[in-house]
Design a protein around this motif. Structure first.
Motif, short mmCIF file in Angstrom:
data_model
loop_
_atom_site.label_atom_id
_atom_site.label_comp_id
_atom_site.label_asym_id
_atom_site.label_seq_id
_atom_site.Cartn_x
_atom_site.Cartn_y
_atom_site.Cartn_z
N CYS A 1 8.74 38.78 2.11
CA CYS A 1 9.69 37.78 2.46
C CYS A 1 9.39 36.41 2.12
O CYS A 1 10.53 35.74 1.82
CB CYS A 1 9.83 37.89 4.01
SG CYS A 1 9.93 39.62 4.75
N LEU A 2 8.40 35.95 1.97
CA LEU A 2 8.08 34.58 1.95
C LEU A 2 8.42 34.43 0.31
O LEU A 2 8.86 33.23 -0.19
CB LEU A 2 6.64 34.34 2.12
CG LEU A 2 6.30 34.34 3.73
CD1 LEU A 2 4.76 33.68 3.62
CD2 LEU A 2 7.26 32.96 4.18
N ARG A 3 7.95 35.48 -0.64
CA ARG A 3 8.26 35.29 -2.08
C ARG A 3 9.86 35.27 -2.24
O ARG A 3 10.10 34.52 -3.23
CB ARG A 3 7.37 36.39 -2.63
CG ARG A 3 6.13 36.42 -2.61
CD ARG A 3 5.26 37.48 -3.62
NE ARG A 3 4.00 37.34 -3.22
CZ ARG A 3 3.02 38.44 -2.69
NH1 ARG A 3 3.97 39.36 -2.23
NH2 ARG A 3 1.96 38.27 -2.30
N LYS A 4 10.57 36.20 -1.61
CA LYS A 4 11.85 36.04 -1.83
C LYS A 4 12.44 34.58 -1.27
O LYS A 4 13.46 34.38 -2.04
CB LYS A 4 12.31 37.20 -1.08
CG LYS A 4 12.38 38.57 -1.51
CD LYS A 4 13.10 39.50 -0.92
CE LYS A 4 12.83 40.95 -1.59
NZ LYS A 4 13.32 42.34 -1.01
N LEU A 5 11.82 34.32 -0.19
CA LEU A 5 12.53 33.20 0.32
C LEU A 5 12.42 32.07 -0.87
O LEU A 5 13.10 31.02 -0.97
CB LEU A 5 11.99 32.74 1.61
CG LEU A 5 12.30 31.43 2.27
CD1 LEU A 5 14.07 31.34 2.49
CD2 LEU A 5 11.56 31.34 3.54
N PHE A 6 10.99 31.92 -1.12
CA PHE A 6 10.44 31.07 -2.22
C PHE A 6 11.61 31.07 -3.49
O PHE A 6 11.75 29.93 -4.16
CB PHE A 6 9.14 31.16 -2.53
CG PHE A 6 8.69 30.08 -3.50
CD1 PHE A 6 8.36 28.78 -3.21
CD2 PHE A 6 8.32 30.39 -4.95
CE1 PHE A 6 7.67 27.88 -4.08
CE2 PHE A 6 7.93 29.52 -5.90
CZ PHE A 6 7.79 28.19 -5.38
N GLY A 7 11.76 32.40 -3.89
CA GLY A 7 12.51 32.61 -5.20
C GLY A 7 13.75 31.97 -5.17
O GLY A 7 14.51 31.26 -5.94
N HIS A 8 14.64 32.15 -3.88
CA HIS A 8 15.86 31.69 -3.41
C HIS A 8 15.84 30.19 -3.55
O HIS A 8 16.80 29.42 -3.91
CB HIS A 8 16.34 32.16 -2.11
CG HIS A 8 17.02 33.62 -2.09
ND1 HIS A 8 17.95 33.97 -3.17
CD2 HIS A 8 16.37 34.69 -1.59
CE1 HIS A 8 18.25 35.27 -2.97
NE2 HIS A 8 17.21 35.72 -1.90
N MET A 9 14.71 29.53 -2.80
CA MET A 9 14.51 28.09 -2.75
C MET A 9 14.63 27.44 -4.02
O MET A 9 15.00 26.22 -4.26
CB MET A 9 13.40 27.61 -1.80
CG MET A 9 13.82 27.93 -0.57
SD MET A 9 12.21 27.62 0.60
CE MET A 9 11.91 26.02 0.30
#
Length: 222
Positions: A101-109
């Motif tokens: 989840c943190l990686r996906k959020l970072f990717g979106h950000m």
């Protein structure tokens, strides 16, 4: 003037109490920058020795050992002995598959598409991991998690609707919403006599979603 009537809210998406309690307990342990970075190292590189972890996170071996001991007691990591060496790995019970989840959020950000690919594992920037740990610390509380969960799966709601859905007294809901609003986890708007709340995007909403996805996969063994 006609009396304002609240619309009915169909309550959905709430996890069993025992599951949310375990998830919240796990989050309180990882809401620490060093512990989160240690877990991230193990998630990326797999089973590792204390010395390898210490080199990877750039921290003294004794401090890493202390953090690992606390996380082992919390069933977040487990040990394997090979001769005189002890190796650590993340337990299957580790809550929420948080790094996916943190990686996906970072990717979106950051618009870095590689972090959005399924199965992609890479150490995130330290400042982002530290920020995530500090943000998690602010909402790693059972009642706060229940409120955020309710808003995630039931949408914009007022205090009485949240209280009815979560079974948390209205006074406590109001107090927690004030704190969640101060920390920018929820936004509010007034409509007549009522104030309605919505959850904002960020690590808190992502974490709630991850807990649910984990539960959907493994059920009560979460």
């Amino acid at each position: 003037m006609s009396k304002q009537v609240l619309p009915d809210v169909k309550i959905s998406g709430l996890l069993p109490d025992s599951v949310m309690e375990r998830a919240t307990r796990g989050l309180t342990y990882i809401a620490h920058p060093l512990r989160l970075r240690i877990l991230e190292f193990l998630d990326v590189y797999g089973m590792s020795s204390v010395s390898a972890i210490a080199r990877g996170v750039g921290t003294e071996q004794m401090i890493v050992s202390q953090s690992l001991r606390k996380m082992r007691d919390a069933n977040l990591v487990r040990t394997h002995r090979r001769g005189i060496f002890v190796y650590y790995e993340i337990c299957e019970e580790y809550p929420a598959s948080i790094f996916v989840c943190l990686r996906k959020l970072f990717g979106h950000m950051t618009d870095q598409l590689k972090f959005l690919r399924a199965g992609h594992k890479e150490i995130l920037p330290t400042d982002y991991t530290t920020m995530s740990a500090n943000r998690i610390k602010l909402f790693a509380n059972y009642d706060k998690m229940r409120i955020l969960e309710f808003l995630t799966y039931n949408g914009e709601s007022c205090v009485s609707q949240i209280s009815d859905g979560t079974q948390i007294p209205q006074t406590k809901v109001s107090q927690y919403l004030k704190k969640l609003s101060d920390d920018d986890f929820v936004h509010s708007r007034r409509d007549g006599r009522y104030v309605y709340y919505t959850i904002t995007p960020g690590v808190h909403k992502t974490t709630i979603g991850c807990i649910h996805k984990r539960y959907d996969r493994v059920g009560d063994t979460f």
